[in-house]
Design an enzyme around this catalytic site. Structure first.
Site, mmCIF file in Angstrom:
data_model
loop_
_atom_site.group_PDB
_atom_site.id
_atom_site.type_symbol
_atom_site.label_atom_id
_atom_site.label_comp_id
_atom_site.label_asym_id
_atom_site.label_seq_id
_atom_site.Cartn_x
_atom_site.Cartn_y
_atom_site.Cartn_z
ATOM 1 N N ARG A 217 -42.799 10.747 17.339
ATOM 2 C CA ARG A 217 -43.725 9.615 17.373
ATOM 3 C C ARG A 217 -45.085 10.101 16.890
ATOM 4 N NH1 ARG A 217 -39.985 6.775 17.482
ATOM 5 N NH2 ARG A 217 -39.370 5.190 18.983
ATOM 6 N N GLU A 246 -48.950 2.601 12.746
ATOM 7 C CA GLU A 246 -47.904 2.297 11.766
ATOM 8 C C GLU A 246 -47.994 0.814 11.441
ATOM 9 O OE1 GLU A 246 -44.091 3.650 13.158
ATOM 10 O OE2 GLU A 246 -44.711 5.744 13.123
ATOM 11 N N HIS A 265 -41.558 5.746 8.652
ATOM 12 C CA HIS A 265 -40.698 5.650 9.846
ATOM 13 C C HIS A 265 -39.279 5.172 9.489
ATOM 14 C CE1 HIS A 265 -40.894 5.022 14.492
ATOM 15 N NE2 HIS A 265 -39.687 5.428 14.108
HETATM 16 P P1 NDP Z 1 -33.658 13.100 23.749
HETATM 17 O O1 NDP Z 1 -34.090 12.492 25.039
HETATM 18 O O2 NDP Z 1 -32.256 13.561 23.605
HETATM 19 O O3 NDP Z 1 -34.602 14.313 23.365
HETATM 20 C C1 NDP Z 1 -35.955 14.333 23.664
HETATM 21 C C2 NDP Z 1 -36.331 15.750 23.933
HETATM 22 O O4 NDP Z 1 -37.730 15.802 24.157
HETATM 23 C C3 NDP Z 1 -35.648 16.329 25.166
HETATM 24 O O5 NDP Z 1 -34.949 17.479 24.821
HETATM 25 C C4 NDP Z 1 -36.814 16.654 26.078
HETATM 26 O O6 NDP Z 1 -36.612 17.842 26.785
HETATM 27 C C5 NDP Z 1 -37.918 16.849 25.080
HETATM 28 N N1 NDP Z 1 -39.218 16.850 25.740
HETATM 29 C C6 NDP Z 1 -39.683 16.037 26.705
HETATM 30 N N2 NDP Z 1 -40.897 16.430 27.085
HETATM 31 C C7 NDP Z 1 -41.197 17.521 26.334
HETATM 32 C C8 NDP Z 1 -42.303 18.389 26.254
HETATM 33 N N3 NDP Z 1 -43.358 18.241 27.066
HETATM 34 N N4 NDP Z 1 -42.274 19.407 25.367
HETATM 35 C C9 NDP Z 1 -41.216 19.573 24.550
HETATM 36 N N5 NDP Z 1 -40.119 18.801 24.604
HETATM 37 C C10 NDP Z 1 -40.122 17.778 25.479
HETATM 38 O O7 NDP Z 1 -33.997 12.016 22.652
HETATM 39 P P2 NDP Z 1 -33.518 11.942 21.127
HETATM 40 O O8 NDP Z 1 -33.332 13.310 20.617
HETATM 41 O O9 NDP Z 1 -32.416 10.980 20.999
HETATM 42 O O10 NDP Z 1 -34.821 11.278 20.463
HETATM 43 C C11 NDP Z 1 -36.050 11.963 20.494
HETATM 44 C C12 NDP Z 1 -37.173 11.106 19.972
HETATM 45 O O11 NDP Z 1 -37.070 10.960 18.566
HETATM 46 C C13 NDP Z 1 -37.190 9.653 20.472
HETATM 47 O O12 NDP Z 1 -37.793 9.576 21.745
HETATM 48 C C14 NDP Z 1 -37.988 8.946 19.396
HETATM 49 O O13 NDP Z 1 -39.349 8.976 19.739
HETATM 50 C C15 NDP Z 1 -37.773 9.801 18.172
HETATM 51 N N6 NDP Z 1 -36.979 9.123 17.147
HETATM 52 C C16 NDP Z 1 -37.547 8.907 15.916
HETATM 53 C C17 NDP Z 1 -36.822 8.332 14.913
HETATM 54 C C18 NDP Z 1 -37.435 8.096 13.582
HETATM 55 O O14 NDP Z 1 -37.054 7.143 12.921
HETATM 56 N N7 NDP Z 1 -38.349 8.936 13.121
HETATM 57 C C19 NDP Z 1 -35.428 7.905 15.108
HETATM 58 C C20 NDP Z 1 -34.935 8.166 16.430
HETATM 59 C C21 NDP Z 1 -35.702 8.770 17.397
HETATM 60 P P3 NDP Z 1 -36.090 17.811 28.317
HETATM 61 O O15 NDP Z 1 -34.660 17.369 28.198
HETATM 62 O O16 NDP Z 1 -36.261 19.194 28.764
HETATM 63 O O17 NDP Z 1 -36.940 16.824 29.019
HETATM 64 C C1 DGY Z 2 -36.077 5.097 17.509
HETATM 65 O O1 DGY Z 2 -34.917 4.666 17.632
HETATM 66 O O2 DGY Z 2 -36.759 5.459 18.468
HETATM 67 C C2 DGY Z 2 -36.613 5.205 16.122
HETATM 68 O O3 DGY Z 2 -37.934 5.507 16.062
HETATM 69 C C3 DGY Z 2 -36.202 4.142 15.180
HETATM 70 O O4 DGY Z 2 -34.832 4.188 15.025
#
Ligand code: NDP
Ligand code: DGY
Length: 300
Positions: A217, A246, A265
């Protein structure tokens, strides 16, 4: 049977329209462009029992307010992981190998001869990659990058992940990740703890030759500090799929920099992924309305 009020446009629904149309609704299907806060929940009123978002990220939802009102939340994890990881790798390669700059030079006549150091960038082979947030998407990125010959994979976050063994990932403090990585990829969720995490102090710990990639984000990054780091040569380049705000205004300073590649995005934007996300979001909504188990419910 349910009555549906549909905002039938690709443009986000104006706030006033949302506030008006949500009144009395039992369910709400929203996008990440809609901020669902106390004002929207109050406008909806006590009927509202489910919110289904077409996203895995849920930082646009006021979770405390939603929880207080006993409203269930559906979201779309897993189904977009591959598409987002793929886009992250594409953005990393485009940024590190200066692909947009190269394309531009071909078009504008800047390509006059083969020169030994012209448009040189950085390669993944033998490199150290640091992933901040080794969740679903972070792991999928790591799996895709390893075959490029990455020598060392470091990750940081709140907790060590057993699944990191598959990519030989080493759980390290953030400072070590920053000082040792050639590529830094942010794939964590946006939380109060990660908001503004990538700031002046963060960039100052990176190598001058390192590449910064963010597909999580925009608010995880302090964009003024990133501009400073990129324009002063503190870091080599950055690739962003997410920004604040955005869309990013076309006169934003980051857009003047050759070493900054910005995408609108599009992490999950493949036809099939968006189709599957839409179906999942609809099924989450229907399950919430009928009070049955949702395919993907966010545990509040
Ligand atoms: P997950 O919940 O699987 O992964 C998020 C990760 O963030 C977890 O491993 C978590 O670790 C970690 N995290 C939380 N707090 C911290 C911190 N302080 N420091 C470092 N790591 C931290 O979610 P996803 O992988 O499915 O998605 C991740 C993010 O990607 C979404 O929340 C969204 O914002 C973004 N996204 C963007 C997209 C785009 O189009 N660009 C598409 C899809 C998603 P822990 O488990 O230890 O808490
Ligand atoms: C999400 O799912 O959080 C992305 O940012 C868009 O797919």
């Amino acid at each position: 049977m349910c009555k549906v009020s549909l905002w039938d446009s690709d443009e986000p629904i104006p706030r006033s329209e949302l506030l008006q149309r949500v009144s009395g609704a039992h369910g709400l299907l929203c996008l990440l462009s809609e901020r669902i806060d106390a004002e929207v929940l109050d406008a909806a009123g006590p009927n509202l029992k489910v919110i289904s978002t077409l996203s895995v990220g849920f930082d646009h939802l006021a979770i405390d307010e939603i929880k207080k009102r006993g409203i269930r939340v559906g979201y779309t994890p897993d189904v977009l992981t591959d598409a987002t990881a793929e886009l992250t790798v594409a953005l990393l390669l485009a940024t590190a190998r200066r692909i947009p700059e190269g394309v531009e030079e071909v078009k504008n006549g800047g390509w006059r001869s083969w020169k030994s150091l012209w448009l040189c960038g950085y390669g993944l082979s033998g490199s150290t990659v640091g992933v901040i947030g080794l969740g679903r998407i972070g792991m999928a990125i790591a799996r895709r990058l390893k075959p490029f010959g990455v020598e060392k994979l470091l990750y940081s976050g709140r907790t060590a992940k057993p699944q990191a063994a598959e990519v030989e990932g080493e759980f390290v403090p953030l400072d070590r990740l920053l000082s040792e990585s050639d590529f830094i990829i942010v794939s964590c969720s946006l939380t109060p703890e990660t908001q503004g995490l990538c700031n002046k102090a963060f960039f100052s710990k990176m190598k001058k030759t390192a590449i910064f990639i963010n597909t999580s984000r925009g608010a995880v990054v302090n964009q003024e500090d990133l501009y400073e780091a990129l324009s002063s040569g503190q870091i080599a380049a950055a690739g962003l799929d997410v920004t604040t705000p955005e869309p990013l205004p076309t006169d934003h300073p980051l857009l003047t920099l050759k070493n900054c590649v910005i995408l609108p995005h599009i992490g999950s934007a493949t036809y099939s992924t968006r189709g599957i996300m839409s179906e999942l979001a609809a099924n989450n909504l229907l399950a919430g309305l009928s009070g049955t188990g949702m395919p993907k419910e966010l545990i509040l």
